[in-house]
Design a protein around this motif. Structure first.
Motif, PDB file in Angstrom:
ATOM      1  N   ALA A 108       0.836  -1.205   0.000  1.00 46.05           N
ATOM      2  CA  ALA A 108       0.000   0.000   0.000  1.00 46.05           C
ATOM      3  C   ALA A 108       0.874   1.259   0.000  1.00 46.05           C
ATOM      4  N   ALA A 109       1.984   1.223   0.751  1.00 44.37           N
ATOM      5  CA  ALA A 109       2.888   2.377   0.793  1.00 44.37           C
ATOM      6  C   ALA A 109       3.531   2.607  -0.572  1.00 44.37           C
ATOM      7  N   LEU A 110       3.976   1.539  -1.217  1.00 48.30           N
ATOM      8  CA  LEU A 110       4.587   1.683  -2.532  1.00 48.30           C
ATOM      9  C   LEU A 110       3.571   2.188  -3.558  1.00 48.30           C
ATOM     10  N   GLY A 111       2.331   1.728  -3.448  1.00 47.08           N
ATOM     11  CA  GLY A 111       1.293   2.173  -4.378  1.00 47.08           C
ATOM     12  C   GLY A 111       0.931   3.629  -4.180  1.00 47.08           C
ATOM     13  N   GLY A 130      11.081   3.911  -7.334  1.00 45.96           N
ATOM     14  CA  GLY A 130      10.804   3.129  -6.139  1.00 45.96           C
ATOM     15  C   GLY A 130      10.954   3.988  -4.893  1.00 45.96           C
ATOM     16  N   SER A 131      10.642   3.390  -3.755  1.00 48.70           N
ATOM     17  CA  SER A 131      10.702   4.113  -2.480  1.00 48.70           C
ATOM     18  C   SER A 131      11.722   3.449  -1.572  1.00 48.70           C
ATOM     19  N   ASN A 132      12.414   4.259  -0.789  1.00 55.29           N
ATOM     20  CA  ASN A 132      13.384   3.686   0.129  1.00 55.29           C
ATOM     21  C   ASN A 132      12.711   3.285   1.436  1.00 55.29           C
ATOM     22  N   LYS A 133      13.469   2.651   2.304  1.00 54.84           N
ATOM     23  CA  LYS A 133      12.919   2.101   3.542  1.00 54.84           C
ATOM     24  C   LYS A 133      12.378   3.207   4.450  1.00 54.84           C
ATOM     25  N   THR A 134      13.045   4.355   4.484  1.00 54.53           N
ATOM     26  CA  THR A 134      12.606   5.461   5.342  1.00 54.53           C
ATOM     27  C   THR A 134      11.251   5.999   4.892  1.00 54.53           C
ATOM     28  N   ALA A 135      11.060   6.141   3.586  1.00 57.92           N
ATOM     29  CA  ALA A 135       9.780   6.652   3.078  1.00 57.92           C
ATOM     30  C   ALA A 135       8.656   5.677   3.395  1.00 57.92           C
ATOM     31  N   ILE A 136       8.932   4.379   3.251  1.00 59.67           N
ATOM     32  CA  ILE A 136       7.916   3.362   3.564  1.00 59.67           C
ATOM     33  C   ILE A 136       7.588   3.395   5.058  1.00 59.67           C
ATOM     34  N   GLU A 170       6.061  -1.477  19.335  1.00 57.51           N
ATOM     35  CA  GLU A 170       7.221  -0.619  19.578  1.00 57.51           C
ATOM     36  C   GLU A 170       8.379  -0.945  18.627  1.00 57.51           C
ATOM     37  N   ASP A 171       8.544  -2.191  18.321  1.00 58.45           N
ATOM     38  CA  ASP A 171       9.666  -2.591  17.468  1.00 58.45           C
ATOM     39  C   ASP A 171       9.221  -2.769  16.001  1.00 58.45           C
ATOM     40  N   HIS A 172       8.363  -1.861  15.535  1.00 51.12           N
ATOM     41  CA  HIS A 172       7.833  -2.023  14.180  1.00 51.12           C
ATOM     42  C   HIS A 172       8.909  -1.769  13.115  1.00 51.12           C
ATOM     43  N   ALA A 173       9.951  -1.004  13.409  1.00 54.71           N
ATOM     44  CA  ALA A 173      11.023  -0.767  12.429  1.00 54.71           C
ATOM     45  C   ALA A 173      11.762  -2.074  12.123  1.00 54.71           C
ATOM     46  N   ALA A 174      12.020  -2.874  13.151  1.00 54.36           N
ATOM     47  CA  ALA A 174      12.697  -4.152  12.950  1.00 54.36           C
ATOM     48  C   ALA A 174      11.802  -5.125  12.191  1.00 54.36           C
ATOM     49  N   GLU A 175      10.512  -5.131  12.515  1.00 49.24           N
ATOM     50  CA  GLU A 175       9.579  -6.012  11.806  1.00 49.24           C
ATOM     51  C   GLU A 175       9.428  -5.586  10.340  1.00 49.24           C
ATOM     52  N   LEU A 176       9.467  -4.278  10.098  1.00 46.48           N
ATOM     53  CA  LEU A 176       9.411  -3.789   8.722  1.00 46.48           C
ATOM     54  C   LEU A 176      10.644  -4.259   7.942  1.00 46.48           C
ATOM     55  N   SER A 177      11.816  -4.180   8.559  1.00 50.34           N
ATOM     56  CA  SER A 177      13.044  -4.642   7.893  1.00 50.34           C
ATOM     57  C   SER A 177      12.971  -6.125   7.572  1.00 50.34           C
ATOM     58  N   ASP A 178      12.469  -6.912   8.527  1.00 51.71           N
ATOM     59  CA  ASP A 178      12.329  -8.348   8.285  1.00 51.71           C
ATOM     60  C   ASP A 178      11.342  -8.624   7.151  1.00 51.71           C
ATOM     61  N   ALA A 179      10.227  -7.893   7.132  1.00 53.12           N
ATOM     62  CA  ALA A 179       9.216  -8.103   6.095  1.00 53.12           C
ATOM     63  C   ALA A 179       9.755  -7.691   4.722  1.00 53.12           C
ATOM     64  N   LEU A 180      10.516  -6.583   4.667  1.00 47.29           N
ATOM     65  CA  LEU A 180      11.100  -6.154   3.393  1.00 47.29           C
ATOM     66  C   LEU A 180      12.107  -7.183   2.882  1.00 47.29           C
ATOM     67  N   ALA A 181      12.936  -7.709   3.767  1.00 47.90           N
ATOM     68  CA  ALA A 181      13.925  -8.709   3.366  1.00 47.90           C
ATOM     69  C   ALA A 181      13.239  -9.979   2.871  1.00 47.90           C
ATOM     70  N   GLU A 182      12.178 -10.406   3.568  1.00 48.37           N
ATOM     71  CA  GLU A 182      11.460 -11.613   3.164  1.00 48.37           C
ATOM     72  C   GLU A 182      10.769 -11.424   1.811  1.00 48.37           C
ATOM     73  N   MET A 183      10.173 -10.241   1.597  1.00 50.18           N
ATOM     74  CA  MET A 183       9.504  -9.976   0.328  1.00 50.18           C
ATOM     75  C   MET A 183      10.511  -9.878  -0.818  1.00 50.18           C
ATOM     76  N   LYS A 184      11.697  -9.372  -0.515  1.00 50.46           N
ATOM     77  CA  LYS A 184      12.745  -9.288  -1.530  1.00 50.46           C
ATOM     78  C   LYS A 184      13.228 -10.685  -1.920  1.00 50.46           C
ATOM     79  N   GLU A 185      13.378 -11.576  -0.950  1.00 47.62           N
ATOM     80  CA  GLU A 185      13.811 -12.949  -1.229  1.00 47.62           C
ATOM     81  C   GLU A 185      12.749 -13.727  -1.997  1.00 47.62           C
ATOM     82  N   ASN A 199      16.364   1.268  -3.290  1.00 48.95           N
ATOM     83  CA  ASN A 199      14.925   1.518  -3.328  1.00 48.95           C
ATOM     84  C   ASN A 199      14.190   0.212  -3.584  1.00 48.95           C
ATOM     85  N   TYR A 200      12.982   0.138  -3.067  1.00 51.83           N
ATOM     86  CA  TYR A 200      12.136  -1.040  -3.253  1.00 51.83           C
ATOM     87  C   TYR A 200      11.094  -0.731  -4.320  1.00 51.83           C
TER      88      TYR A 200
END
Length: 179
Positions: free
Chosen positions: A22-25, A32-38, A52-67, A77-78
Motif C-alpha cells: 500500500a505504501a509503494l502504491g 521506487g521508495s526507500n525504507k525510510t519513506a515506507i 514498539e519494534d515495528h522498524a525491525a519487523e518492517l526490515s524483516d518483512a522487506l527482506a522476506e519480500m525481496k527474497e 529503493n524497493y
C-alpha cells in the motif's frame, strides 16, 4: 499458541506485506521508495496500532519480500516487480527494428560489410603492366661495382672476386722505377 501480549492487544493493522505494498502504491515514486519513506508512510497511517519494534519487523518483512520476489531492490529503493514496464537501454545505438517476412517469401542474403571492391578488368590490368615496363624490386637498389679497379694514374687491373680485402687503407700503388 499466542502470547499473553497478543491476547491483551489484538493486532488492528493489516499485515506488513499489505502495508508495504500500500505504501509503494500510494507513494508511486518512479524509481521506487526507500525504507525510510515506507516507514514514514506506515507510521502516518497505522501509527497508533503499531508495536514498539515495528522498524525491525518492517526490515524483516522487506527482506522476506525481496527474497520471495514480491519486491525488487534497486539502488537502495524497493519496487514492485510489475512496475518496471520497459527495461533501461544499454549504451550504444539501439538495433534497427526487423520487418517480418511475408510467408512464402525468399530471404535475401545480407550485404557484406565494408566498401564493395572495384570491378576487375583483366584487359586493363594487362595494359597497365605492359606500359609500366618491368616491375621494380622492393627495397634499396643494389650498388653498382665496377669490374675494373681504377686509380689516380690509370687502370690497376681487374677486380678479383672472392678475394677478401684486408682492413684499413690499401697501400699506395707506385709505378715501377724501371718503367
Amino acid at each position: 499458541m499466542a502470547s499473553r501480549k497478543d491476547e491483551i492487544n489484538p493486532v488492528s493493522h493489516p499485515s506488513y506485506p499489505e502495508m508495504i505494498l500500500a505504501a509503494l502504491g500510494s507513494l508511486a515514486e518512479k524509481d521506487g521508495s526507500n525504507k525510510t519513506a515506507i516507514l514514514n508512510y506506515i507510521e502516518a497511517n497505522y501509527g497508533e496500532s503499531l508495536p514498539e519494534d515495528h522498524a525491525a519487523e518492517l526490515s524483516d518483512a522487506l527482506a522476506e519480500m525481496k527474497e520471495n520476489g514480491q519486491l525488487l531492490f534497486l539502488k537502495n529503493n524497493y519496487l514492485k516487480p510489475d512496475s518496471i514496464l520497459t527495461p533501461r537501454r544499454g549504451r550504444g545505438r539501439p538495433p534497427k527494428p526487423k520487418t517480418p517476412l511475408v510467408p512464402g517469401a525468399v530471404s535475401l542474403t545480407p550485404r557484406p560489410r565494408g566498401r564493395p571492391p572495384k570491378p576487375k578488368d583483366p584487359l586493363a590490368a594487362a595494359v597497365a603492366k605492359a606500359s609500366s615496363g618491368l616491375p621494380r624490386p622492393r627495397g634499396r637498389p643494389k650498388k653498382h661495382r665496377p669490374t675494373v679497379r681504377t686509380t689516380l694514374h690509370g687502370v690497376a687491373g681487374p677486380v678479383v672476386s672472392g678475394v677478401k680485402r684486408g682492413r684499413g687503407r690499401p697501400p699506395k700503388v707506385r709505378a715501377n722505377a724501371a718503367e
